[in-house]
Write a protein that holds these residues in place. Structure first.
Motif, PDB file in Angstrom:
ATOM      1  N   THR A 146      18.582  -4.698  34.370  1.00 48.76           N
ATOM      2  CA  THR A 146      19.305  -5.441  33.249  1.00 48.76           C
ATOM      3  C   THR A 146      18.406  -6.014  32.217  1.00 48.76           C
ATOM      4  O   THR A 146      17.282  -6.123  32.425  1.00 48.76           O
ATOM      5  CB  THR A 146      20.091  -6.679  33.905  1.00 48.76           C
ATOM      6  N   PHE A 147      19.110  -6.319  31.144  1.00 46.85           N
ATOM      7  CA  PHE A 147      18.296  -7.048  30.007  1.00 46.85           C
ATOM      8  C   PHE A 147      19.296  -8.192  29.575  1.00 46.85           C
ATOM      9  O   PHE A 147      20.538  -7.975  29.415  1.00 46.85           O
ATOM     10  CB  PHE A 147      17.757  -6.022  28.931  1.00 46.85           C
ATOM     11  N   PRO A 148      18.785  -9.145  28.986  1.00 49.62           N
ATOM     12  CA  PRO A 148      19.486 -10.202  28.810  1.00 49.62           C
ATOM     13  C   PRO A 148      20.319 -10.200  27.490  1.00 49.62           C
ATOM     14  O   PRO A 148      20.133  -9.444  26.569  1.00 49.62           O
ATOM     15  CB  PRO A 148      18.533 -11.503  28.508  1.00 49.62           C
ATOM     16  N   SER A 149      21.469 -10.784  27.276  1.00 52.43           N
ATOM     17  CA  SER A 149      22.087 -11.210  26.069  1.00 52.43           C
ATOM     18  C   SER A 149      22.583 -12.809  25.929  1.00 52.43           C
ATOM     19  O   SER A 149      22.682 -13.299  26.849  1.00 52.43           O
ATOM     20  CB  SER A 149      23.461 -10.124  26.184  1.00 52.43           C
ATOM     21  N   GLY A 150      22.544 -12.899  24.716  1.00 53.92           N
ATOM     22  CA  GLY A 150      22.713 -14.244  24.252  1.00 53.92           C
ATOM     23  C   GLY A 150      24.386 -14.336  24.100  1.00 53.92           C
ATOM     24  O   GLY A 150      25.030 -13.620  24.362  1.00 53.92           O
ATOM     25  N   ARG A 151      24.888 -15.560  23.994  1.00 53.01           N
ATOM     26  CA  ARG A 151      26.368 -15.949  24.008  1.00 53.01           C
ATOM     27  C   ARG A 151      26.805 -15.463  22.660  1.00 53.01           C
ATOM     28  O   ARG A 151      27.165 -16.247  21.661  1.00 53.01           O
ATOM     29  CB  ARG A 151      26.370 -17.501  24.153  1.00 53.01           C
ATOM     30  N   PRO A 182      21.909  -9.692  15.114  1.00 55.53           N
ATOM     31  CA  PRO A 182      20.304  -9.519  14.884  1.00 55.53           C
ATOM     32  C   PRO A 182      19.650 -10.532  15.725  1.00 55.53           C
ATOM     33  O   PRO A 182      18.645 -10.537  16.175  1.00 55.53           O
ATOM     34  CB  PRO A 182      20.325  -9.965  13.266  1.00 55.53           C
ATOM     35  N   ALA A 183      20.235 -11.751  16.078  1.00 56.35           N
ATOM     36  CA  ALA A 183      19.623 -12.711  16.843  1.00 56.35           C
ATOM     37  C   ALA A 183      19.817 -12.394  18.424  1.00 56.35           C
ATOM     38  O   ALA A 183      19.233 -13.279  19.075  1.00 56.35           O
ATOM     39  CB  ALA A 183      20.107 -13.964  16.335  1.00 56.35           C
ATOM     40  N   ASN A 184      20.665 -11.497  18.811  1.00 56.19           N
ATOM     41  CA  ASN A 184      21.083 -11.352  20.088  1.00 56.19           C
ATOM     42  C   ASN A 184      19.504 -10.589  20.994  1.00 56.19           C
ATOM     43  O   ASN A 184      19.260  -9.635  20.272  1.00 56.19           O
ATOM     44  CB  ASN A 184      22.330 -10.670  20.369  1.00 56.19           C
ATOM     45  N   PRO A 185      19.142 -11.189  21.815  1.00 61.86           N
ATOM     46  CA  PRO A 185      18.119 -10.531  22.621  1.00 61.86           C
ATOM     47  C   PRO A 185      18.484  -9.089  23.081  1.00 61.86           C
ATOM     48  O   PRO A 185      17.700  -8.397  23.590  1.00 61.86           O
ATOM     49  CB  PRO A 185      17.490 -11.426  23.794  1.00 61.86           C
ATOM     50  N   ALA A 186      19.941  -8.883  23.183  1.00 60.73           N
ATOM     51  CA  ALA A 186      20.428  -7.499  23.683  1.00 60.73           C
ATOM     52  C   ALA A 186      20.075  -6.519  22.799  1.00 60.73           C
ATOM     53  O   ALA A 186      19.768  -5.178  23.178  1.00 60.73           O
ATOM     54  CB  ALA A 186      22.042  -7.694  24.076  1.00 60.73           C
ATOM     55  N   LEU A 187      19.741  -6.824  21.658  1.00 62.83           N
ATOM     56  CA  LEU A 187      19.596  -5.756  20.527  1.00 62.83           C
ATOM     57  C   LEU A 187      17.975  -5.090  20.844  1.00 62.83           C
ATOM     58  O   LEU A 187      17.868  -3.933  20.605  1.00 62.83           O
ATOM     59  CB  LEU A 187      19.560  -6.389  19.216  1.00 62.83           C
ATOM     60  N   ASP A 188      17.050  -5.995  21.252  1.00 66.44           N
ATOM     61  CA  ASP A 188      15.764  -5.777  21.525  1.00 66.44           C
ATOM     62  C   ASP A 188      15.949  -4.895  22.909  1.00 66.44           C
ATOM     63  O   ASP A 188      15.058  -3.818  22.920  1.00 66.44           O
ATOM     64  CB  ASP A 188      15.035  -6.874  22.005  1.00 66.44           C
ATOM     65  N   GLY A 189      16.638  -5.058  23.862  1.00 62.92           N
ATOM     66  CA  GLY A 189      16.959  -4.400  25.178  1.00 62.92           C
ATOM     67  C   GLY A 189      17.410  -2.990  24.688  1.00 62.92           C
ATOM     68  O   GLY A 189      16.878  -2.151  25.511  1.00 62.92           O
TER      69      GLY A 189
END
Length: 540
Positions: free
Chosen positions: A511-516, A525-532
């Motif tokens: 898994t990789f994290p996602s913000g709310r 753009p600010a969601n860490p899921a995009l990095d994942g």
């Protein structure tokens, strides 16, 4: 090559440090677009010749009239072959601009490395230590590392320069020596294995391939195993016909008087599809980077589209994105924007690495909740997604790309079902906001250990879905649309509507994290899921 930005060096086959800094990829992209603009001119001239021939036919007969009509037909045929040539020139220059951009990104990274490591670079690209920052006994490794990074950037630019010049030279030679030639009989049937399609295509001459693109675009545009460049040319030639088909549907629905609910719904659907097709055509005609490649288009039903950003045949990493419920031609550019955001993040994380993202909307996505509650549309899509991924493998140039397939929402079920039932030519699978992927454990997807990834936002409503068995026990399934919706969002647990949640530890994936950001905010753009997502595509 010489031209916008003065890329070429005085020494053939080399590109200098200062030249790469001053080269302007956008100018090369604009030059390609200028070639592409000739398509509209050719179409207008062809229509004028058609109208002229009709006028002659009505008032002129005899041998001379027959000769004149034959000549006009020949001129129309020549104009018909102009469009693929113009598209090909645009492709070559766009790909050159993309590789030039990658080379400049590598050069910028080398300069940043020099600044951090205490090295100085002169106008010729020569590297030396900064005596005020680097002790003499540590200068060697610093200089070698920076010089190597600069050389890598210049080598990439030089290779791109040589290749683009060669391809344009071949295009010019073909125009002089014979642009098209009718190929021998025999065409691959729909559904033919992509490797066999590619073998057939490889056995044709360039002139025969161009004939097929110009005269049988409907066949070439939909065959997996045909290279991206040829499919893009063929499908762009069909854009006008696809729009005419939608307008014909509109006219048929409008002619039904009185119009009932079915006709009104049909008119709204066609109107939305027309708007979506026009938006997609505008993106295809835009100088925006990366260049878009049209790999498939269908205007029946809700409409389907397969569009690549960047050429997947040339990229080191390729993402195939499968959208979920309500996806259709009406918002294809919106889904394409999500794919583009992943590419942009890839460029930030790995400057200079060529990646491509494909929007794969070649299935009938559910439009309503009762459709999304069944897996029939996902199962029906499995073979087509399998063939598409096999086609990417068959047409790729050079070393195999890292292929990632990502499914969002119902699209995750499409991906999981295809992997389970048909197998997918992929190095990694990613599931976002998934209602389940049709299996109980990652090992059932036929993927390498550790290459099944998932993310579900803490506030994603999909977390509230429960399996049908639970709903049956509550005696609410099928009672009414309202109670069915209530049942779909009944309570926690790691079991989803279509199996275990792939983002839970028990599934066996990673898994990789996602913000709310909710069910549709994974690309924010600010969601860490995009990095994942980007890191999976890059293999990081």
């Amino acid at each position: 090559m010489t031209g916008p930005g003065r890329v070429a060096n005085a020494v053939p086959g080399q590109v200098g440090y200062a030249q790469l800094w001053t080269a302007d990829p956008a100018a090369w992209r604009a030059t390609g677009m200028a070639w592409a603009s000739l398509i509209g001119l050719g179409e207008r001239r062809a229509r004028e010749l058609t109208d002229g021939a009709a006028a002659l036919r009505s008032g002129w007969s005899g041998r001379a009239a027959g000769s004149a009509e034959a000549r006009l037909a020949g001129l129309r045929a020549e104009l018909r072959t102009l469009a693929p040539a113009a598209i090909e020139a645009d492709q070559i220059l766009a790909e050159f601009a993309a590789r030039l951009t990658a080379a400049r990104a590598r050069l910028a990274a080398a300069v940043a490395l020099a600044a951090a490591a205490g090295a100085l670079i002169d106008r010729r690209g020569q590297v030396r230590p900064d005596p005020g920052r680097v002790p003499a006994d540590r200068a060697g490794p610093t200089v070698v590392e920076v010089a190597s990074a600069i050389r890598g950037a210049l080598d990439l630019a030089a290779a791109a320069d040589r290749e683009a010049a060669d391809r344009l030279g071949q295009l010019a030679e073909a125009a002089r020596s014979g642009w098209v030639a009718r190929p021998p009989p025999g065409r691959p049937a729909p559904g033919t294995a992509p490797a066999l399609v590619n073998l057939w295509w490889s056995g044709l001459t360039p002139a025969e391939r161009r004939w097929l693109v110009g005269y049988e675009p409907d066949l070439i545009g939909r065959l997996d195993g045909i290279p991206t460049a040829a499919r893009d040319q063929a499908n762009r030639l069909l854009l006008g016909a696809r729009r005419e088909a939608l307008l014909a549907q509109w006219g048929q629905l409008l002619a039904r008087v009185p119009r009932g609910l079915v006709e009104m719904a049909g008119l709204r659907r066609v109107d939305a599809a027309l708007a979506g097709l026009d938006a997609l055509a505008a993106r295809l005609a835009s100088p925006e980077t990366p260049r878009a490649y049209l790999l498939g288009l269908d205007v029946d039903g809700e409409g389907r589209a397969v569009v690549a950003l960047g050429n997947p045949d040339r990229a080191a990493g390729v993402l195939t994105y499968v959208p979920g419920m309500t996806a259709g031609l009406d918002d294809a550019t919106g889904d394409l924007g999500r794919a583009d955001r992943v590419l942009s993040r890839c460029a930030e994380l790995a400057p200079g690495q060529e990646t491509s993202a494909v929007l794969w909307l070649d299935y009938d996505a559910p439009d309503f909740l009762h459709e999304a509650a069944r897996d029939g549309q996902a199962r029906a899509a499995g073979d087509a997604l399998h063939r598409f991924q096999e086609g990417l493998r068959a047409t790729h140039d050079g070393p195999a790309a890292r292929q990632t397939v990502l499914g969002h929402s119902y699209g995750s079920l499409v991906v999981g079902t295809a992997a389970r039932d048909h197998g997918l030519a992929a190095d990694a699978l990613v599931f976002l906001g998934s209602p389940g992927v049709g299996v109980a454990h990652a090992s059932e997807l036929g993927m390498p250990p550790g290459q099944v990834w998932a993310s579900t936002a803490p506030d994603d409503v999909i977390r509230l879905t429960r399996p049908p068995g639970d709903l049956a026990r509550q005696a609410v399934l099928g009672a009414s649309p309202i109670t069915t919706l209530a049942g779909l969002v009944a309570g926690p647990g790691d079991e989803r509507w279509f199996g275990r949640d792939p983002a839970e530890p028990g599934f066996g994936g990673r898994t990789f994290p996602s913000g709310r950001y909710g069910h549709t905010g994974y690309w924010h753009p600010a969601n860490p899921a995009l990095d994942g997502m980007a890191r999976v595509v890059l293999g990081q």
